[in-house]
Design a protein around this motif. Structure first.
Motif, PDB file in Angstrom:
ATOM      1  N   THR A   3      41.021 -11.327  46.418  1.00 33.38           N
ATOM      2  CA  THR A   3      41.568  -9.966  46.651  1.00 33.38           C
ATOM      3  C   THR A   3      42.511 -10.327  48.074  1.00 33.38           C
ATOM      4  OG1 THR A   3      39.716  -8.949  45.722  1.00 33.38           O
ATOM      5  CG2 THR A   3      41.098  -7.406  47.384  1.00 33.38           C
ATOM      6  N   ARG A   4      43.755  -9.331  47.746  1.00 36.71           N
ATOM      7  CA  ARG A   4      44.699  -9.468  48.957  1.00 36.71           C
ATOM      8  C   ARG A   4      44.232  -8.469  50.121  1.00 36.71           C
ATOM      9  NH1 ARG A   4      50.175  -9.840  45.767  1.00 36.71           N
ATOM     10  NH2 ARG A   4      50.207 -12.357  45.217  1.00 36.71           N
ATOM     11  N   PHE A   5      43.975  -7.304  49.680  1.00 31.23           N
ATOM     12  CA  PHE A   5      43.636  -6.220  50.688  1.00 31.23           C
ATOM     13  C   PHE A   5      43.093  -5.075  49.994  1.00 31.23           C
ATOM     14  CE2 PHE A   5      46.360  -2.791  49.862  1.00 31.23           C
ATOM     15  CZ  PHE A   5      47.722  -3.249  49.250  1.00 31.23           C
ATOM     16  N   PHE A   6      42.269  -4.045  50.782  1.00 26.59           N
ATOM     17  CA  PHE A   6      41.675  -3.012  50.055  1.00 26.59           C
ATOM     18  C   PHE A   6      42.282  -1.748  50.502  1.00 26.59           C
ATOM     19  CE2 PHE A   6      38.639  -6.263  49.888  1.00 26.59           C
ATOM     20  CZ  PHE A   6      37.991  -6.234  48.616  1.00 26.59           C
ATOM     21  N   LEU A   7      42.963  -1.066  49.684  1.00 31.61           N
ATOM     22  CA  LEU A   7      43.706  -0.015  50.056  1.00 31.61           C
ATOM     23  C   LEU A   7      42.996   1.205  50.643  1.00 31.61           C
ATOM     24  CD1 LEU A   7      46.587   1.619  50.053  1.00 31.61           C
ATOM     25  CD2 LEU A   7      45.759   2.432  48.186  1.00 31.61           C
ATOM     26  N   MET A   8      41.649   1.248  50.204  1.00 37.44           N
ATOM     27  CA  MET A   8      40.676   2.203  50.546  1.00 37.44           C
ATOM     28  C   MET A   8      40.278   1.952  52.144  1.00 37.44           C
ATOM     29  SD  MET A   8      36.755   2.945  49.454  1.00 37.44           S
ATOM     30  CE  MET A   8      37.053   2.656  47.723  1.00 37.44           C
ATOM     31  N   LYS A   9      40.488   0.736  52.557  1.00 39.49           N
ATOM     32  CA  LYS A   9      40.096   0.386  53.727  1.00 39.49           C
ATOM     33  C   LYS A   9      41.268   0.346  55.007  1.00 39.49           C
ATOM     34  CE  LYS A   9      38.916  -3.475  56.926  1.00 39.49           C
ATOM     35  NZ  LYS A   9      39.001  -4.703  56.763  1.00 39.49           N
ATOM     36  N   GLU A  10      42.557  -0.174  54.246  1.00 39.63           N
ATOM     37  CA  GLU A  10      43.755  -0.002  54.995  1.00 39.63           C
ATOM     38  C   GLU A  10      44.758   1.226  55.143  1.00 39.63           C
ATOM     39  OE1 GLU A  10      44.244  -2.612  56.898  1.00 39.63           O
ATOM     40  OE2 GLU A  10      42.286  -3.582  55.949  1.00 39.63           O
ATOM     41  N   ASN A  11      44.491   2.091  54.131  1.00 40.55           N
ATOM     42  CA  ASN A  11      45.063   3.323  53.920  1.00 40.55           C
ATOM     43  C   ASN A  11      44.259   4.235  53.227  1.00 40.55           C
ATOM     44  OD1 ASN A  11      47.133   5.348  53.878  1.00 40.55           O
ATOM     45  ND2 ASN A  11      48.910   4.151  53.354  1.00 40.55           N
ATOM     46  N   ASN A  44      45.025  -2.342  29.978  1.00 41.11           N
ATOM     47  CA  ASN A  44      45.332  -3.631  29.017  1.00 41.11           C
ATOM     48  C   ASN A  44      46.694  -3.819  29.074  1.00 41.11           C
ATOM     49  OD1 ASN A  44      43.031  -5.093  27.693  1.00 41.11           O
ATOM     50  ND2 ASN A  44      42.290  -2.995  27.149  1.00 41.11           N
ATOM     51  N   LEU A  45      47.374  -2.603  28.942  1.00 43.13           N
ATOM     52  CA  LEU A  45      48.885  -3.089  28.985  1.00 43.13           C
ATOM     53  C   LEU A  45      49.578  -3.497  30.232  1.00 43.13           C
ATOM     54  CD1 LEU A  45      50.141   0.243  27.076  1.00 43.13           C
ATOM     55  CD2 LEU A  45      49.851  -1.991  25.906  1.00 43.13           C
ATOM     56  N   ASN A  46      48.995  -3.063  31.188  1.00 43.92           N
ATOM     57  CA  ASN A  46      49.125  -3.655  32.738  1.00 43.92           C
ATOM     58  C   ASN A  46      48.467  -4.841  33.034  1.00 43.92           C
ATOM     59  OD1 ASN A  46      51.084  -1.490  33.524  1.00 43.92           O
ATOM     60  ND2 ASN A  46      49.422  -0.219  33.615  1.00 43.92           N
ATOM     61  N   HIS A  47      47.715  -5.349  32.308  1.00 41.56           N
ATOM     62  CA  HIS A  47      46.837  -6.577  32.586  1.00 41.56           C
ATOM     63  C   HIS A  47      46.218  -6.347  34.097  1.00 41.56           C
ATOM     64  CE1 HIS A  47      49.091  -8.667  29.398  1.00 41.56           C
ATOM     65  NE2 HIS A  47      49.942  -7.886  29.820  1.00 41.56           N
ATOM     66  N   CYS A  48      45.464  -5.351  34.171  1.00 38.54           N
ATOM     67  CA  CYS A  48      44.602  -5.129  35.299  1.00 38.54           C
ATOM     68  C   CYS A  48      43.056  -5.035  34.826  1.00 38.54           C
ATOM     69  CB  CYS A  48      44.828  -3.590  35.844  1.00 38.54           C
ATOM     70  SG  CYS A  48      43.863  -3.261  37.246  1.00 38.54           S
ATOM     71  N   ILE A 127      47.685   9.452  32.634  1.00 38.09           N
ATOM     72  CA  ILE A 127      48.126   8.393  32.469  1.00 38.09           C
ATOM     73  C   ILE A 127      49.192   7.962  33.708  1.00 38.09           C
ATOM     74  CG2 ILE A 127      50.145   7.179  31.012  1.00 38.09           C
ATOM     75  CD1 ILE A 127      49.315   9.465  28.667  1.00 38.09           C
ATOM     76  N   ALA A 128      49.779   8.681  34.398  1.00 40.18           N
ATOM     77  CA  ALA A 128      50.527   8.515  35.470  1.00 40.18           C
ATOM     78  C   ALA A 128      49.370   7.995  36.452  1.00 40.18           C
ATOM     79  CB  ALA A 128      51.233   9.711  36.146  1.00 40.18           C
ATOM     80  N   THR A 129      48.279   8.647  36.730  1.00 48.16           N
ATOM     81  CA  THR A 129      47.276   8.242  37.766  1.00 48.16           C
ATOM     82  C   THR A 129      46.769   6.873  37.571  1.00 48.16           C
ATOM     83  OG1 THR A 129      46.728  10.334  38.231  1.00 48.16           O
ATOM     84  CG2 THR A 129      45.202   8.628  38.722  1.00 48.16           C
ATOM     85  N   ASN A 134      46.364   0.775  38.297  1.00 46.86           N
ATOM     86  CA  ASN A 134      46.532  -0.415  37.760  1.00 46.86           C
ATOM     87  C   ASN A 134      47.754  -1.318  38.847  1.00 46.86           C
ATOM     88  OD1 ASN A 134      47.024   0.251  34.283  1.00 46.86           O
ATOM     89  ND2 ASN A 134      45.073   0.187  35.664  1.00 46.86           N
ATOM     90  N   ARG A 135      48.617  -0.527  39.111  1.00 51.46           N
ATOM     91  CA  ARG A 135      49.551  -1.426  40.063  1.00 51.46           C
ATOM     92  C   ARG A 135      49.006  -1.523  41.299  1.00 51.46           C
ATOM     93  NH1 ARG A 135      51.998   0.623  36.014  1.00 51.46           N
ATOM     94  NH2 ARG A 135      54.131   0.241  34.898  1.00 51.46           N
ATOM     95  N   LEU A 136      48.443  -0.614  41.870  1.00 50.18           N
ATOM     96  CA  LEU A 136      47.777  -1.119  43.175  1.00 50.18           C
ATOM     97  C   LEU A 136      46.806  -2.110  43.138  1.00 50.18           C
ATOM     98  CD1 LEU A 136      47.452   2.808  44.312  1.00 50.18           C
ATOM     99  CD2 LEU A 136      48.718   0.822  45.605  1.00 50.18           C
ATOM    100  N   GLY A 137      46.139  -2.151  41.963  1.00 50.56           N
ATOM    101  CA  GLY A 137      44.872  -2.807  41.816  1.00 50.56           C
ATOM    102  C   GLY A 137      45.512  -4.577  41.609  1.00 50.56           C
TER     103      GLY A 137
END
Length: 148
Positions: A3-11, A44-48, A127-129, A134-137
């Motif tokens: 994992t690169r970073f944790f958004l929950m922690k950093e922002n 699945n479509l986003n491969h997350c 769907i947007a959420t 997915n993108r953040l993950g």
């Protein structure tokens, strides 16, 4: 992969605001099992992998069948989705790949046969959420824990 970073922690504020959108989706009129299928299919479509793992487990916990969870990627060929669910899964695909051609009139017209405008708005938020999560993950390289 680590994992690169944790958004929950950093922002935490950004994570909190995204969580508010997620809460709106969970509290919508859209049935919970369909909410989870939306999240699994988009993930699945986003491969997350992180979100696939989490939402598959959540779907099983609320009683969704393994057959419908495993078959969601082949929903067009699978006999165990209603027409009302199929149009949502097609919407998930069009929104997830919105850069290709947007949301088609055919899909929107079919949505209006099964859902009112409030519900369509709720589907859009769901769907947007999940696409944002997915993108953040993926950017963060979030990893699911390995089951024992």
């Amino acid at each position: 992969m680590t994992t690169r970073f944790f958004l929950m922690k950093e922002n935490p504020k950004a994570y909190e605001l995204l969580g508010e959108l997620d809460k709106l989706g969970r509290e919508s009129n859209i049935p919970r099992n369909l909410q989870e299928l939306i999240k699994i299919y988009a993930s699945n479509l986003n491969h997350c992998a992180f979100c696939i793992d989490m939402h598959t487990k959540e779907a099983l916990e609320i009683g969704e069948t393994l057959q419908r969870i495993a078959g969601v990627n082949a929903w067009r060929e699978a006999p165990f989705y209603s027409d009302k669910e199929r149009v949502v899964l097609e919407l998930v695909e069009e929104v997830t790949f919105i850069h290709q051609h947007g949301v088609s009139d055919a899909v929107y017209d079919e949505l209006t046969k099964h859902y009112n405008e409030k519900e369509i708005g709720e589907l859009y938020v769901l769907i947007a959420t999940i696409n944002a999560y997915n993108r953040l993950g993926i950017m963060s390289r979030l990893q699911p824990k390995i089951d024992k």
